[in-house]
Write a protein that holds these residues in place. Structure first.
Motif: not given
Length: 760
Positions: A458-462, A684-687, A420-422
């Protein structure tokens, strides 16, 4: 002309052909001469022989087509000598100097065959080539093989003697290695460019006997020894057998005999060795037996399934250790939780480097196990972010920038294991915001370094939002310089407030959707309104909303009471002893609101504070706790009654006896050990909400490119695309597909409902 011609004819030279026939008697005489010479050579009486004459005689016989008689006669003479003389001598010596006698006979036979070959060289070149029969020397070898070494009595005795000598040496006795070596070399030569004689007469029985010997020895070893002692003995035995093969057996035997040892001593007992109680792999790991593990690895890598057996056992132990760490987090805070995982990783990296030679299979096993147990605990992403936060904050004692860099690199290894990197990104954003806004970063370089690590991973989006936060900080500094210039030119009065505002872009920063309520005291509120007017005049159409949970303030405070103890405060306060003491107190915005209430009244109850300031319950509780229940050197307020808990009817007054050696006193906010359960649920709900959009975007991207896809393939491709950030469950993906069908982005095909098409 005619006279000259006649003269030429009379002088013409004629070469007569060599007579092609020889009478039988002459042939018999020549053969008798050669036969006698061969017999003399075999008796070692060759000193009086003329080799040139003998060569010429053999040449004559072959030239006159009597090569067959010469070849057959040679075979008979050599066979007769070997059967009637040599074989009898060797058979007589079976119980006395057998190997020496056989070796001597073999050496003599080789020498005599070389001499005979030299005499009969022309026969080798002509008769042997034309009739495709064995050459003279090889013929001699074959007769020796068939009539001497493979004569039943001699063959069996030779085999038994060699096997007995090897067995005696294995038991520690000293044997004549030279004799064994000569016998093995003889068998190899007798194979004539093949190993068959050596293999059949010695190697196969030798390998069978060795297998039986080591089968018994392995059982005995295992019963009597621990795993580490057993491994060392096996290694010694393998080296001993390999050395034996190299020194006095044939080199080619080294691989087969080592294979026998590997089968008998390792393959058949792998599980037993690895799982041995109080000495197996787990024992070695627990007690850091790096060398023993290296020794075991070196042996197990030799055999099929050896590494897998070791890996399975180590993996079971590692998973057990890891599960214990991640499930026993009740007794740990985020810092010790992550530190324990890093220590465990360091331990296994040490084994990987020192014991397992960076083996790929072990590396993958360790990574797989860490990924397994770190994701068992949903708090892992939050705790990892808190750990990084702790390392990047100012005031980490005793750590150089290089040490912080090393710790961050290790954290990135754990980050790779997170599914869960996000979730980590969301928490990291919150923690980074606090570090930047409260000016707590150890250095901008370290912060940017960490972001570049995340970007690489993870790239620039991250990291685009994280980079946007840094940009806001730079822009805010420029804006404040402009604001200060505006104040000077316009003469605006901020009523003694030195204001510094950070303007944050809503999308970049983790600002709460509903800004916490808070009644800011008049002076700072008026100062902020002045800034708001200035900013909106420059940027029309923008909105500014105050975020009190992220701010901080420096308050000038004067304490009039007498000190509790008679500490010399020279340089700490600006008044003489007994007079008022002045300090600058560094606090959060919420703490400032609480403290400034005491300019209006000396005493407040907690309930009154709550209604007056309008600060959310949890934030007010933390603010009051840090002011009244923090360190003794930071207790600005005194609470009645003196309990650890704060109730709504408890009263608070200014601690007039407050003293500090420091002029500038920083009030540490009571640290949150991660989020509370309700906060965690909200995050968690926001994620989950963010994930819905990411899953839908991935589905649309894939369907736009592929136009038509079967359900299972679409699920697999979406999972593959998103696993860099999180692992979506197939159920959630299915729901999002349903949602897209409802909104007419996708459609089901009429012939098969499990196939989707993209609706342009």
């Amino acid at each position: 002309m005619s006279m000259n011609k006649g003269k030429k004819e009379t002088n013409k030279m004629r070469i007569r052909a060599f007579p092609m026939t020889m009478d039988q008697k002459y042939v018999d005489n020549i053969w008798a001469l050669l036969k006698n010479a061969i017999q003399e050579i075999q008796k070692k009486n060759n000193s009086g022989l003329s080799f040139e004459e003998l060569y010429r005689n053999a040449y004559t016989m072959v030239l006159h087509k009597h090569g067959e008689k010469l070849y057959t006669g040679l075979r008979e003479v050599v066979t007769d000598h070997l059967v009637n003389k040599i074989r009898e001598d060797v058979v007589e010596s079976l119980n006395n100097n057998f190997l020496q006698t056989l070796n001597s006979a073999w050496n003599d036979h080789q020498t005599s065959m070389v001499m005979i070959r030299d005499i009969l060289m022309y026969m080798d070149r002509v008769y042997v080539q034309q009739n495709t029969v064995d050459n003279v020397y090889n013929l001699g070898l074959m007769i020796f093989r068939d009539q001497v070494t493979r004569y039943p009595n001699i063959r069996d005795h030779l085999q038994q003697t060699l096997l007995d000598m090897v067995a005696r040496e294995r038991k520690g006795e000293v044997v004549d290695r030279g004799a064994v070596k000569n016998a093995c070399q003889m068998l190899m030569v007798l194979g004539i460019e093949s190993r068959t004689v050596y293999e059949e007469d010695f190697e196969r029985p030798f390998l069978d006997q060795s297998g039986e010997f080591y089968r018994r020895e392995s059982q005995k070893f295992l019963e009597e020894n621990s795993a580490s002692v057993y491994i060392n003995k096996v290694e010694a035995r393998i080296n001993e057998e390999a050395e034996r093969a190299r020194h006095y057996l044939d080199n080619s035997t080294e691989d087969p005999i080592v294979k026998v040892l590997e089968d008998e001593l390792i393959s058949k007992h792998m599980k037993t060795i690895v799982e041995m109680e109080n000495s197996g792999v787990v024992h070695m790991l627990k007690h850091n037996k790096t060398e023993d593990l290296a020794c075991m690895y070196k042996l197990f890598i030799r055999v099929p399934q050896g590494l897998k057996t070791m890996c399975d056992c180590i993996s079971a132990y590692l998973r057990e250790e890891g599960k214990a760490l991640v499930q026993d987090e009740g007794s740990k805070n985020a810092i010790t939780y992550i530190q324990s995982l890093l220590d465990l990783k360091d331990r296994f990296d040490h084994f990987l480097h020192q014991s397992f030679s960076e083996d790929r299979q072990f590396k993958q096993m360790v990574s797989g196990d860490f990924e397994f147990f770190i994701n068992l605990n949903q708090k892992s992403p939050e705790y990892l972010s808190l750990f990084v936060d702790d390392k990047l904050k100012k005031g980490v004692k005793g750590m150089s920038e290089q040490e912080i860099e090393n710790v961050l690199d290790k954290c990135m290894v754990l980050f790779r294991f997170l599914q869960e990197k996000d979730v980590f990104e969301r928490y990291y954003k919150q923690h980074l915001a606090k570090r930047l806004l409260l000016n707590k970063s150890v250095s901008d370089d370290s912060e940017k370094n960490m972001i570049s690590k995340l970007k690489t991973e993870c790239g620039c989006q991250f990291t685009s939002k994280l980079e946007g936060m840094f940009k806001d900080m730079t822009v805010s500094t420029i804006t404040m310089d402009e604001f200060k210039g505006h104040l000077q030119t316009s003469g605006t009065n901020l009523h003694g407030v030195d204001l510094f505002v950070r303007v944050l872009t809503t999308g970049f920063w983790p600002t709460q959707s509903a800004t916490p309520k808070c009644n800011i005291p008049t002076a700072p509120r008026m100062a902020f309104e002045a800034f708001r007017r200035f900013y909106l005049a420059k940027h029309s159409g923008r909105q500014l909303s105050l975020q009190p949970q992220l701010g901080s303030a420096d308050l000038n405070a004067t304490f009039f009471g007498t000190k509790k103890d008679d500490v010399d405060a020279s340089g700490a306060s600006s008044a003489p002893k007994g007079g008022p003491r002045k300090h600058i107190i560094q606090v959060s915005t919420f703490q400032m609101c609480v403290l400034m209430l005491f300019n209006n009244r000396d005493k407040w109850t907690y309930e009154e504070m709550k209604s007056e300031t309008d600060i959310p319950e949890k934030d007010l509780m933390r603010a009051v706790q840090s002011l009244a229940l923090g360190k003794m050197t930071q207790r600005i307020l005194v609470k009645e009654p003196k309990t650890k808990e704060i109730e709504s009817d408890h009263t608070l007054v200014v601690n007039d006896q407050f003293t500090s050696k420091l002029f500038r006193v920083k009030i540490q906010t009571v640290a949150a050990k991660g989020e509370s359960e309700p906060e965690r649920k909200e995050t968690r709900s926001k994620v989950d909400e963010d994930r819905k959009h990411e899953i839908e975007a991935a589905i649309v991207r894939i369907m736009k490119a592929r136009k038509k896809l079967q359900h299972n393939i679409l699920i697999a491709e979406v999972t593959e695309q998103l696993k860099v950030r999180f692992l979506p469950s197939p159920v959630v993906i299915k729901k999002r597909i349903e949602g897209l069908i409802e909104r007419e982005y996708l459609a089901r095909t009429p012939e098969d409902r499990k196939i989707y098409t993209y609706v342009a």
